[in-house]
Design a protein around this motif. Structure first.
Motif, short mmCIF file in Angstrom:
data_model
loop_
_atom_site.label_atom_id
_atom_site.label_comp_id
_atom_site.label_asym_id
_atom_site.label_seq_id
_atom_site.Cartn_x
_atom_site.Cartn_y
_atom_site.Cartn_z
N ALA A 64 64.78 101.58 1.21
CA ALA A 64 65.43 100.87 0.11
C ALA A 64 64.90 99.45 0.00
O ALA A 64 64.62 98.96 -1.11
N ILE A 65 64.73 98.78 1.14
CA ILE A 65 64.23 97.40 1.12
C ILE A 65 62.76 97.36 0.70
O ILE A 65 62.35 96.50 -0.07
N ARG A 66 61.97 98.30 1.20
CA ARG A 66 60.55 98.33 0.84
C ARG A 66 60.37 98.51 -0.67
O ARG A 66 59.42 97.98 -1.27
N SER A 67 61.29 99.23 -1.29
CA SER A 67 61.17 99.49 -2.73
C SER A 67 61.41 98.24 -3.58
O SER A 67 61.00 98.19 -4.75
N ILE A 68 62.07 97.25 -3.00
CA ILE A 68 62.36 96.02 -3.76
C ILE A 68 61.78 94.79 -3.06
O ILE A 68 62.11 93.66 -3.41
N GLU A 69 60.89 95.03 -2.10
CA GLU A 69 60.37 93.92 -1.29
C GLU A 69 59.69 92.85 -2.13
O GLU A 69 59.85 91.64 -1.89
N LYS A 70 58.94 93.26 -3.14
CA LYS A 70 58.24 92.28 -3.99
C LYS A 70 59.23 91.36 -4.68
O LYS A 70 59.04 90.14 -4.73
N GLN A 71 60.32 91.95 -5.21
CA GLN A 71 61.33 91.13 -5.88
C GLN A 71 62.02 90.19 -4.90
O GLN A 71 62.31 89.04 -5.23
N LEU A 72 62.27 90.67 -3.69
CA LEU A 72 62.96 89.84 -2.70
C LEU A 72 62.13 88.63 -2.29
O LEU A 72 62.68 87.59 -1.93
#
Length: 218
Positions: A64-72
């Motif tokens: 889940a975190i990898r899927s939004i890592e760029k945004q984070l």
């Protein structure tokens, strides 16, 4: 609560040490309270019967975190965990808390993990579970907290976070279980994103008997 999923600041980081300092500071005011690790509880009552289940939960967190890592990592995106207010409440596990700012990614993470792994029965149509992410600073059964201690709690949070707390006087802005609520006078740098640590914790019996079943750093 049984099996819970925690998201913790990276151990040894500025955020971890600052929150730990606040927790210890609260404990000195209430010596019968129990020390615990700084964390946001993402989900509770998880289906987790063995090590494989623990690994599945942690693997899902990483995905889940990898899927939004760029945004984070975008400087314009709020950290997963940041704060804008604090409260004294009636609940034992939320006696003194820092309230998290609304964050769509944190809310999305809670929704995913609850839907995938919760052991609780589905809610009836029209019912809605309210997720209010927070970091607890004190576990205590003292209710209500006396005004003298309210002032000391306020002062210690102000001193540690280096900001002023503004009392919320409109009762319409308080939840039923809030004794006192303060809003921060300015933006607080306290909060974390990645790196962080997910932990699956068996929350049974006294707090000092709680057991970390597994963890993963992200």
């Amino acid at each position: 609560m049984s099996i819970a999923l925690w998201f913790c600041p990276q151990q040894g980081s500025t955020y971890y040490e600052l929150l730990k300092q606040l927790i210890i500071s609260m404990q000195t005011l209430f010596p019968s309270s129990i020390p615990f690790e700084p964390h946001v509880t993402i989900a509770t009552n998880l289906k987790c019967e063995n090590k494989d289940d623990v690994n599945k939960i942690l693997t899902s967190c990483v995905a889940a975190i990898r899927s939004i890592e760029k945004q984070l990592r975008d400087v314009h995106t709020l950290p997963l965990v940041s704060f804008d207010s604090c409260s004294i409440k009636k609940q034992y596990f939320q006696k003194v808390i820092l309230n998290c700012k609304p964050n769509k990614y944190l809310l999305g993470l809670e929704k995913i993990m609850t839907e995938m792994y919760s052991s609780q029965p589905s809610l009836n149509e029209g019912e809605q579970k309210i997720f209010r992410p927070h970091v607890s600073l004190l576990y205590s059964d003292v209710t209500p907290v006396s005004q003298a201690y309210v002032r000391m709690i306020e002062q210690r949070i102000e001193d540690t976070l280096d900001l002023r707390l503004n009392t919320v006087s409109n009762t319409g802005q308080l939840t039923q279980d809030e004794q006192v609520k303060w809003e921060f006078s300015r933006e607080s740098p306290l909060g974390w994103n990645i790196p962080g640590t997910f932990k699956v914790v068996k929350c049974e019996g006294p707090v000092y008997e709680w057991e970390v079943l597994g963890r993963t750093d992200i």
